[in-house]
Scaffold this active site. Structure first.
Site, PDB file in Angstrom:
ATOM      1  N   ASN A 114      -9.949  -0.801  -0.433  1.00 23.00           N
ATOM      2  CA  ASN A 114      -8.873  -0.013  -0.684  1.00 23.00           C
ATOM      3  C   ASN A 114      -7.884  -0.537  -1.666  1.00 23.00           C
ATOM      4  O   ASN A 114      -7.814  -1.992  -1.759  1.00 23.00           O
ATOM      5  CB  ASN A 114      -8.367  -0.986   0.802  1.00 23.00           C
ATOM      6  CG  ASN A 114      -6.767  -0.748   1.183  1.00 23.00           C
ATOM      7  OD1 ASN A 114      -6.219  -0.654   0.239  1.00 23.00           O
ATOM      8  ND2 ASN A 114      -6.009  -1.625   2.168  1.00 23.00           N
ATOM      9  N   HIS A 128      -3.923   7.604   2.741  1.00 21.61           N
ATOM     10  CA  HIS A 128      -3.930   6.160   2.279  1.00 21.61           C
ATOM     11  C   HIS A 128      -5.899   5.552   3.031  1.00 21.61           C
ATOM     12  O   HIS A 128      -6.124   5.504   3.757  1.00 21.61           O
ATOM     13  CB  HIS A 128      -3.215   5.076   3.588  1.00 21.61           C
ATOM     14  CG  HIS A 128      -3.324   3.557   2.706  1.00 21.61           C
ATOM     15  ND1 HIS A 128      -3.386   3.308   1.358  1.00 21.61           N
ATOM     16  CD2 HIS A 128      -3.206   2.231   3.392  1.00 21.61           C
ATOM     17  CE1 HIS A 128      -4.374   1.772   1.546  1.00 21.61           C
ATOM     18  NE2 HIS A 128      -4.148   1.768   2.218  1.00 21.61           N
ATOM     19  N   CYS A 143       1.036  -1.319  -0.047  1.00 22.83           N
ATOM     20  CA  CYS A 143      -0.013  -0.489   0.215  1.00 22.83           C
ATOM     21  C   CYS A 143       0.819   1.066  -0.248  1.00 22.83           C
ATOM     22  O   CYS A 143       0.516   2.100  -0.157  1.00 22.83           O
ATOM     23  CB  CYS A 143      -0.881  -0.425   1.507  1.00 22.83           C
ATOM     24  SG  CYS A 143      -2.053  -1.280   0.917  1.00 22.83           S
TER      25      CYS A 143
HETATM   26  O1  UT7 Z   1      -3.527  -1.117   3.672  1.00 18.09           O
HETATM   27  C1  UT7 Z   1      -3.363  -1.860   4.353  1.00 18.09           C
HETATM   28  C2  UT7 Z   1      -3.419  -2.097   5.787  1.00 18.09           C
HETATM   29  N1  UT7 Z   1      -4.424  -2.622   5.695  1.00 18.09           N
HETATM   30  C3  UT7 Z   1      -5.340  -2.097   6.352  1.00 18.09           C
HETATM   31  O2  UT7 Z   1      -5.023  -0.874   6.992  1.00 18.09           O
HETATM   32  C4  UT7 Z   1      -6.424  -2.566   7.510  1.00 18.09           C
HETATM   33  C5  UT7 Z   1      -6.502  -2.748   8.621  1.00 18.09           C
HETATM   34  N2  UT7 Z   1      -7.949  -3.312   9.603  1.00 18.09           N
HETATM   35  C6  UT7 Z   1      -9.124  -3.233   9.355  1.00 18.09           C
HETATM   36  O3  UT7 Z   1      -9.383  -1.866   8.950  1.00 18.09           O
HETATM   37  C7  UT7 Z   1      -9.765  -3.898  10.741  1.00 18.09           C
HETATM   38  O4  UT7 Z   1      -9.406  -4.421  11.521  1.00 18.09           O
HETATM   39  C8  UT7 Z   1     -10.536  -4.934  10.008  1.00 18.09           C
HETATM   40  C9  UT7 Z   1     -11.991  -3.618   8.740  1.00 18.09           C
HETATM   41  C10 UT7 Z   1     -10.109  -5.042   8.856  1.00 18.09           C
HETATM   42  C11 UT7 Z   1     -11.628  -5.139  10.950  1.00 18.09           C
HETATM   43  O5  UT7 Z   1     -12.071  -4.221  11.587  1.00 18.09           O
HETATM   44  P1  UT7 Z   1     -12.112  -4.479  13.363  1.00 18.09           P
HETATM   45  O6  UT7 Z   1     -13.206  -3.895  14.125  1.00 18.09           O
HETATM   46  O7  UT7 Z   1     -10.940  -4.856  13.494  1.00 18.09           O
HETATM   47  O8  UT7 Z   1     -13.152  -6.295  13.975  1.00 18.09           O
HETATM   48  P2  UT7 Z   1     -12.098  -7.602  14.340  1.00 18.09           P
HETATM   49  O9  UT7 Z   1     -11.315  -7.370  13.669  1.00 18.09           O
HETATM   50  O10 UT7 Z   1     -11.740  -7.194  15.366  1.00 18.09           O
HETATM   51  O11 UT7 Z   1     -13.781  -8.781  14.122  1.00 18.09           O
HETATM   52  C12 UT7 Z   1     -14.394  -8.194  15.068  1.00 18.09           C
HETATM   53  C13 UT7 Z   1     -16.045  -8.618  14.762  1.00 18.09           C
HETATM   54  C14 UT7 Z   1     -15.516 -10.368  15.019  1.00 18.09           C
HETATM   55  O12 UT7 Z   1     -16.381 -11.787  15.253  1.00 18.09           O
HETATM   56  P3  UT7 Z   1     -16.156 -11.462  16.976  1.00 18.09           P
HETATM   57  O13 UT7 Z   1     -15.414 -12.270  16.857  1.00 18.09           O
HETATM   58  O14 UT7 Z   1     -16.496 -10.629  17.431  1.00 18.09           O
HETATM   59  O15 UT7 Z   1     -17.937 -12.165  16.875  1.00 18.09           O
HETATM   60  C15 UT7 Z   1     -15.010 -10.713  13.094  1.00 18.09           C
HETATM   61  O16 UT7 Z   1     -15.207 -12.412  12.446  1.00 18.09           O
HETATM   62  O17 UT7 Z   1     -16.099  -9.094  13.348  1.00 18.09           O
HETATM   63  C16 UT7 Z   1     -15.770 -10.266  12.402  1.00 18.09           C
HETATM   64  N3  UT7 Z   1     -15.495 -10.248  11.264  1.00 18.09           N
HETATM   65  C17 UT7 Z   1     -17.281  -9.256  10.365  1.00 18.09           C
HETATM   66  N4  UT7 Z   1     -18.101  -9.281  10.624  1.00 18.09           N
HETATM   67  C18 UT7 Z   1     -19.311  -9.195   8.944  1.00 18.09           C
HETATM   68  C19 UT7 Z   1     -14.981  -9.678  10.485  1.00 18.09           C
HETATM   69  N5  UT7 Z   1     -15.357  -9.248   9.409  1.00 18.09           N
HETATM   70  C20 UT7 Z   1     -16.521  -9.478   8.653  1.00 18.09           C
HETATM   71  C21 UT7 Z   1     -17.742  -9.262   7.698  1.00 18.09           C
HETATM   72  N6  UT7 Z   1     -18.588  -9.415   8.126  1.00 18.09           N
HETATM   73  N7  UT7 Z   1     -17.037  -8.566   6.812  1.00 18.09           N
END
Ligand code: UT7
Length: 318
Positions: A275, A245, A113
């Site tokens: 992204n 970004h 990225c």
């Molecule tokens: O460009 C390169 C750099 N990349 C980034 O900057 C990405 C950085 N990360 C992020 O943007 C975020 O961490 C995400 C958008 C990927 C995820 O958001 P989060 O608030 O960190 O969620 P999480 O991974 O802690 O997951 C929370 C919950 C989980 O369920 P439980 O364990 O709480 O029951 C996940 O399984 O959300 C669940 N989950 C989803 N639910 C519905 C994960 N993906 C999804 C989804 N739809 N697509």
């Protein structure tokens, strides 16, 4: 003293759009979750056979037209991408052939990225030392090709697009500074398994520990924007526009808070294209230049963060 200045911007998104509602039918997710956790509403994906260089060529021609530079007169191409058309020739050289600027230095670099930030920093040096007079800097990706469309944790995030800028010499300051960083200790948090020397073994898709990446991104980007300001002896109030970004609206908001910048002074396009990795900063820049938000003389802070990790910033007098 010669400075380098952005004289044109361009971008391109492929025609096919996948909305959050489309994704609801593909994986266990919801429009509400995607919008509230990421800010993304839709993303664009390349058609069958449409490649990274196809997208880049459109963006490049738009940037060159804006700068009033004939494609054949480009004398340097730096191309950031992590999804190249071929192992080789590199995307810069493939683009050079299409633009008809033969014999010039052209290369691609794969810093995920942060690819555009790295390409911009290198091109800036070539222009400032007098070796390039019309440099083309590209960030372009077809991340849809390395996305596992059954994995909800990544399928809702990544997409395709291209952005470009033209850099030319100027007596007035343009790019005030660039800062680049990398730290390979984080490799397992965000990577695409498989490659030429390791072999592909049936899987060439992005793996990400999203929440861990999120935390490091907020920290590193916060430090990067402060580093850029300190290096120029400028206060955060000097910034006209943050052009971040476009990965996640919550990361963007955290960086804006660190700078004490209201969101009205932050260019946000993540809702429209998700992204797009190396393409995301030049895409956002081009949108805000073309809709008239960014004007000549504005002070812009560009930053990006990605796999590796790699990250970087540029402070730009537009
Ligand atoms: O460009 C390169 C750099 N990349 C980034 O900057 C990405 C950085 N990360 C992020 O943007 C975020 O961490 C995400 C958008 C990927 C995820 O958001 P989060 O608030 O960190 O969620 P999480 O991974 O802690 O997951 C929370 C919950 C989980 O369920 P439980 O364990 O709480 O029951 C996940 O399984 O959300 C669940 N989950 C989803 N639910 C519905 C994960 N993906 C999804 C989804 N739809 N697509």
């Amino acid at each position: 003293m010669i400075h380098s200045r952005i004289t044109g911007t361009g971008s391109y998104l492929p025609e096919k759009v996948i909305t959050n509602f489309d994704l609801e039918k593909m994986v266990d997710t919801s429009d509400e979750w995607i919008r509230s956790r990421t800010g993304i509403e839709r993303r664009h994906v390349a058609a069958d056979g449409e490649t990274t260089v196809d997208l880049a060529e459109q963006a490049a021609r738009r940037a060159l037209e804006a700068a009033g530079v004939a494609p054949a007169d480009v004398d340097f191409i730096a191309f950031g991408t992590t999804t190249p058309d071929l192992v080789f020739p590199n995307c810069g050289t493939l683009l050079q052939q299409r633009l008809g600027c033969r014999g010039i230095p052209a290369f691609s670099l794969e810093t995920a990225c942060a690819g555009f930030m790295y390409a911009l920093s290198i091109a800036d040096k070539y222009v400032r030392c007098g070796e390039s007079k019309r440099a083309l800097v590209i960030g372009a990706e077809t991340l849809s090709r390395i996305t596992d469309w059954k994995d909800r944790s990544t399928a809702v995030l990544f997409a395709d697009g291209a952005g470009a800028v033209v850099l030319e010499p100027s007596a007035q300051p343009g790019l005030l500074s660039t800062h680049l960083h990398s730290d390979g200790q984080y490799k397992d948090l965000l990577y695409c398994a498989g490659g030429v020397s390791t072999g592909i073994d049936g899987r060439l898709t992005i793996t990400m520990a999203g929440n861990e990446v999120f935390k490091v991104a907020v920290l590193k980007l916060g430090a990067a924007v402060e580093e850029a300001l300190a290096a120029n002896g400028l206060d955060r109030s000097a910034i006209t526009w943050l052009v971040p970004h476009q990965a996640n609206i919550r990361i963007i908001q955290a960086t804006a808070r660190r700078l004490d910048l209201p969101m009205e002074r932050v260019v946000v396009t993540v809702q429209d294209h998700g992204n797009t990795s190396a393409a995301s900063v030049p895409l956002a820049l081009d949108v805000a230049v073309r809709d008239g938000r960014i004007k000549r003389g504005d002070l812009l802070l560009l930053e990006a963060f990605g796999g590796g990790f790699t990250w970087g910033s540029a402070l730009v007098r537009y």
